[in-house]
Design a protein around this motif. Structure first.
Motif, short mmCIF file in Angstrom:
data_model
loop_
_atom_site.label_atom_id
_atom_site.label_comp_id
_atom_site.label_asym_id
_atom_site.label_seq_id
_atom_site.Cartn_x
_atom_site.Cartn_y
_atom_site.Cartn_z
N SER A 90 10.81 -6.24 -15.90
CA SER A 90 9.78 -5.79 -16.84
C SER A 90 8.53 -6.62 -16.56
N PHE A 91 7.40 -6.16 -17.05
CA PHE A 91 6.13 -6.85 -16.80
C PHE A 91 5.49 -7.30 -18.11
N ARG A 92 4.75 -8.40 -18.06
CA ARG A 92 3.97 -8.86 -19.22
C ARG A 92 2.51 -8.62 -18.95
N ARG A 149 8.19 -2.35 -20.57
CA ARG A 149 9.60 -2.23 -20.98
C ARG A 149 10.49 -2.56 -19.79
N LEU A 150 11.73 -2.92 -20.08
CA LEU A 150 12.69 -3.15 -18.99
C LEU A 150 12.94 -1.81 -18.29
N THR A 182 6.52 -15.35 -13.91
CA THR A 182 5.81 -14.56 -12.89
C THR A 182 6.14 -13.09 -13.07
N ASN A 183 5.15 -12.23 -13.02
CA ASN A 183 5.41 -10.79 -12.97
C ASN A 183 5.91 -10.45 -11.58
N THR A 184 7.08 -9.84 -11.51
CA THR A 184 7.63 -9.47 -10.20
C THR A 184 7.10 -8.09 -9.78
N THR A 185 5.77 -8.04 -9.67
CA THR A 185 5.13 -6.80 -9.21
C THR A 185 5.49 -6.52 -7.75
N TYR A 208 10.71 4.41 -17.14
CA TYR A 208 10.38 3.07 -17.64
C TYR A 208 11.30 2.65 -18.78
N ARG A 209 12.59 2.98 -18.64
CA ARG A 209 13.55 2.59 -19.68
C ARG A 209 14.79 1.97 -19.05
#
Lengths: 132, 132, 132, 132, 132, 132
Positions: free
Chosen positions: B15-17, B26-27, B80-83, F68-69
């Motif tokens: 998921s991202f912040r 969201r996950l 860390t955002n795992t983009t 996205y779920r």
């Protein structure tokens, strides 16, 4: 910077010398899907990088000299492993000769570079790029 | 300049912040089809850029540490955002470590650069490239 | 009706007998990207058609017996043109044997059919499908 | 160096002036599958090159102005051959305007370059890349 | 059941009549990547479904009559929307005529069916299949 | 028989219960590239199988409910492994409901069948097909 790419393919047999190649030291084969890319800083008066028809014909003619052959029997490759990398350079260098011989038209003299990519499967490919 | 690319993949949750991510906060999850490209100015005596077998194994080992996992639970990515971009850099940097540790063979010391592309769908992908 | 497909590949040399093959009568080669499809009317209790891990391993084992070889030298193909069509049937029949020998798990007995597609280039492929 | 790419497409009619185009001097058409690549040296605080949602919307808006049209009737292209190369530059330049107008977010000011590739078929494509 | 498929393409302009088509009622265009599939219960003595060289030439000849044209100006399509579905049927029916005229060789009389798929973009395609 | 296919995608997290899934029993994720195919014996008066715009919107709306779920948290899937096969059936059945509710237009009542394919990577996919 602009570029144009044309795609064609060839189907060849070959084998490799060197332990690094493992089972590929045996006589086997490959379909190489070949992408030839032509680079140029500015477009010509027609709005193109190169005459794509001539570019495709030049690529096809070069591949026809290798297609449906066992590369182990080709004198031009004696003493050379015809790896995907080596074949990419071979094809790029022959395209460069064609460009320099004006086979792609006089406008092709303005091309600044070439790249050739050979896809040997859905999970592996190699490229060679050079100036013109 | 020559390059060789090998393809593999991994399937992860994360998921991202950050508001910029919208519903991807969201996950959720992704399949990343991963292309690792190795660059080199000249071929070695076998006519190759790198031992493609070892290169594929090194990539597979790196992906195996992430595959079938929820990246939100991995301490290495805390904060860390795992983009797609971050994962491309992570994988490239780990491949660079493997190159420097001679895991791809002594010849791989001649590699000049790496690029890693992660395709997250048929309509979006990200890349990271670096010197070696 | 449900189906699941796994993809792998092999790289072989061969030649064909018969005027219809033109230049492909010479020794040449091909990369075959191989898609094996398993069909089943209803899913099992796990919600799957077949154990995709075992299916992929069975396909890989069958391809490994042909990969990196000159098919002209394989006694199993003596007197047979190893066309894309013939190889699709060969691989499908060997997968069927594996299914019947429970190599894909007992649940695979419920499979109703198989299809195998071999892509020989970006512009040509062949398939064979059969019941189980 | 990082990059992110998004894909979209458009379907247009057009014709070309100039003998080099052969039968493509007639009114015909093309589906262009368009890949827009955004480059940046370092990631922002969210770990991204660009807001991929906004990037996709910007590309879609630009293509919508050309999509389902006969480009020969568009005043903006009067006197210009709308070759794949020219269209790649047009789209890249319009994306650059959007970046400079902050339509992709303030963070997009850090982008260093753009590339646009138009695939006109499975065997031909063209690209244009520029700085920002 | 066996099948063999060959791929080619054409680039055409056209427009549609009917509200259902929305903006595609305007004159626009498309690249159609065309896959022609030939089906047959058993292989011939050469181990093939059809002479793939002749099959490719027959497909290319049929596409050449449509390629680089505005289909709105073709009398053969007067009063007909040249949708992807209609074009798939048109091409399949013309291939069937070629098969029946022995243009693909006498062996092609054993073909049991044809399918033609037209890909109009990376996200949409249509097919038509028929008996022979 | 005619068919039309539209492509979209979704990115989800999930985990599986059952030893057969090995490491996929952990929470992980996938991008599913989804192809929805609509079949029909004869074309309507507009020359189409289905309003492709409405078909794409119906598919997109169905995927948006899952996209996205984390599927493990969705009550609709309680007690069910959300395998690629199960998701293909879920999406096909929801498309069938939309067809029967005339969401794809009154003409869609003439559709005879549906198929949904989910590609989970470049080397694995699953399909479900059903009558309407």
């Amino acid at each position: 910077m602009f570029s144009v790419t044309v795609r064609d393919h060839m189907m060849v047999a070959h084998s490799f010398r060197g332990e690094v190649f493992g089972p590929a030291q045996r006589l086997h084969g490959a379909t190489f899907v070949v992408d030839a890319t032509f680079r140029r800083a500015e477009l010509d008066d027609d709005g193109i990088v190169v005459d794509i028809g001539r570019a495709g014909e030049a690529l096809h003619a070069i591949l026809s000299e290798l297609n449906y052959r066992n590369l182990d029997d080709e004198p031009q490759f004696a003493g050379t492993n015809t790896t995907t990398e080596v074949l990419a350079r071979t094809i790029a260098d022959r395209l460069a000769e064609q460009v320099h011989a004006d086979a792609l038209g006089a406008g092709a003299r303005e091309l600044s570079g070439l790249a050739v990519t050979l896809r040997e499967s859905h999970v592996a490919w190699a490229s060679y790029e050079r100036d013109l």
